[in-house]
Motif scaffolding. Structure first.
Motif, short mmCIF file in Angstrom:
data_model
loop_
_atom_site.label_atom_id
_atom_site.label_comp_id
_atom_site.label_asym_id
_atom_site.label_seq_id
_atom_site.Cartn_x
_atom_site.Cartn_y
_atom_site.Cartn_z
N SER A 146 0.53 -1.34 0.44
CA SER A 146 -0.06 0.51 -0.33
C SER A 146 0.95 1.20 0.08
CB SER A 146 -0.77 0.02 1.44
OG SER A 146 -0.27 0.11 2.61
N LYS A 147 2.13 1.29 0.44
CA LYS A 147 3.04 2.05 0.10
C LYS A 147 4.14 2.18 -0.88
CE LYS A 147 3.30 2.19 5.61
NZ LYS A 147 3.92 2.69 6.60
N ALA A 148 4.39 0.73 -1.50
CA ALA A 148 5.33 1.02 -2.47
C ALA A 148 4.60 1.12 -3.55
CB ALA A 148 5.55 -0.53 -2.13
N GLY A 149 2.91 1.01 -3.83
CA GLY A 149 2.37 1.26 -5.04
C GLY A 149 2.37 -0.21 -5.47
N VAL A 150 3.12 -1.10 -5.35
CA VAL A 150 3.11 -1.92 -6.32
C VAL A 150 2.99 -3.27 -5.21
CG1 VAL A 150 5.84 -2.34 -6.04
CG2 VAL A 150 4.79 -3.73 -7.72
N ARG A 151 2.01 -4.67 -6.00
CA ARG A 151 2.29 -5.61 -4.65
C ARG A 151 2.69 -7.05 -5.66
NH1 ARG A 151 -2.64 -8.55 -6.91
NH2 ARG A 151 -3.82 -9.07 -4.34
N LYS A 152 3.05 -7.67 -4.61
CA LYS A 152 2.89 -9.45 -5.09
C LYS A 152 1.60 -10.30 -5.42
CE LYS A 152 3.55 -10.39 -0.84
NZ LYS A 152 3.21 -10.92 1.12
N PRO A 153 1.85 -11.00 -6.74
CA PRO A 153 3.01 -11.13 -7.18
C PRO A 153 3.82 -10.52 -8.26
CG PRO A 153 0.90 -11.59 -8.78
CD PRO A 153 0.52 -11.18 -7.29
N ASP A 154 3.33 -9.31 -8.30
CA ASP A 154 4.67 -8.49 -9.62
C ASP A 154 5.83 -9.07 -9.37
OD1 ASP A 154 6.27 -6.23 -10.57
OD2 ASP A 154 4.18 -5.42 -10.81
#
Length: 213
Positions: A146-154
């Motif tokens: 939610s802070k990085a703006g990218v989530r697993k599984p990316d």
């Protein structure tokens, strides 16, 4: 393999899985078993969960969008109901293993989470939030979707962790309770451990690290 870092998922690994709470809720409400898992796996890159975990919508938006998606599957559930089920209970044996790993290797946490509750563990009470905060403080690096703006599984989120720890993927062990999140870690060269149970995870982690838990 030379182990230099152990990277942990949080919910379902350090804490009990939210899917356990989801299944209890489904049973209590007379909903199909694993309904929430089905909602989460439908359009997995663009559904309510994915958007919320990337902080592209807020809690109110999640409430509405999850209701739309569950209704489309024939069982309307408001997203607000789901949010009350997210935080699990800390598993002391996993925390002890984390501390043992920290004494020998670099340690990091990659968590798909949302901006709700208290902190990275999404705790609903201050007592549980304090327990989660104590565990989070053990990690050298914490990457929250939610802070990085990218989530697993990316794959990018795993690469971000490797860069932050200054460790190549092939020298990392990665633990997650979801196979879909283990696959990109393994593809990058990490030793991936899918956590099906605490005992199984600790046995595999012990074998991979040479440590006793």
């Amino acid at each position: 393999m030379t182990v230099k870092a152990v990277i942990w998922d949080f919910g379902g690994v350090i804490t009990s899985s939210p899917f356990e709470a989801f299944n209890r809720y489904e049973a209590e409400k007379g909903l199909p078993h694993n309904l929430f898992r089905q909602v989460n796996s439908t359009n997995p890159d663009s559904n309510a969960w994915a958007m919320f975990e990337r902080n592209e919508i807020d809690a109110a938006g999640f409430d509405v969008k999850f209701l739309e998606e569950s209704t489309a599957l024939g069982h309307p559930v408001r997203g607000a109901e789901v949010l009350t089920l997210l935080s699990g209970d800390v598993r002391p044996a996993m925390v002890a293993a984390l501390k043992a790993c920290k004494a020998q290797f670099r340690v990091g946490c990659i968590t798909n989470n949302v901006q709700t509750g208290h902190g990275a563990g999404m705790a609903r009470s201050s007592d549980k939030a304090n327990a989660v905060a104590e565990v989070m403080a053990l990690f050298e690096v914490v990457i929250e979707s939610s802070k990085a703006g990218v989530r697993k599984p990316d794959p990018r989120i795993y690469q971000m962790m490797c860069e932050a720890l200054s460790v190549a993927p092939e020298h990392c062990i990665y633990l997650d309770d979801l196979g879909i999140n283990c696959k990109p870690a393994a593809a990058l060269g990490m030793t991936a451990i899918k956590v099906s149970s605490q005992a199984q995870a600790l046995a595999e982690l012990s074998a991979a690290t040479g440590l006793s838990f």
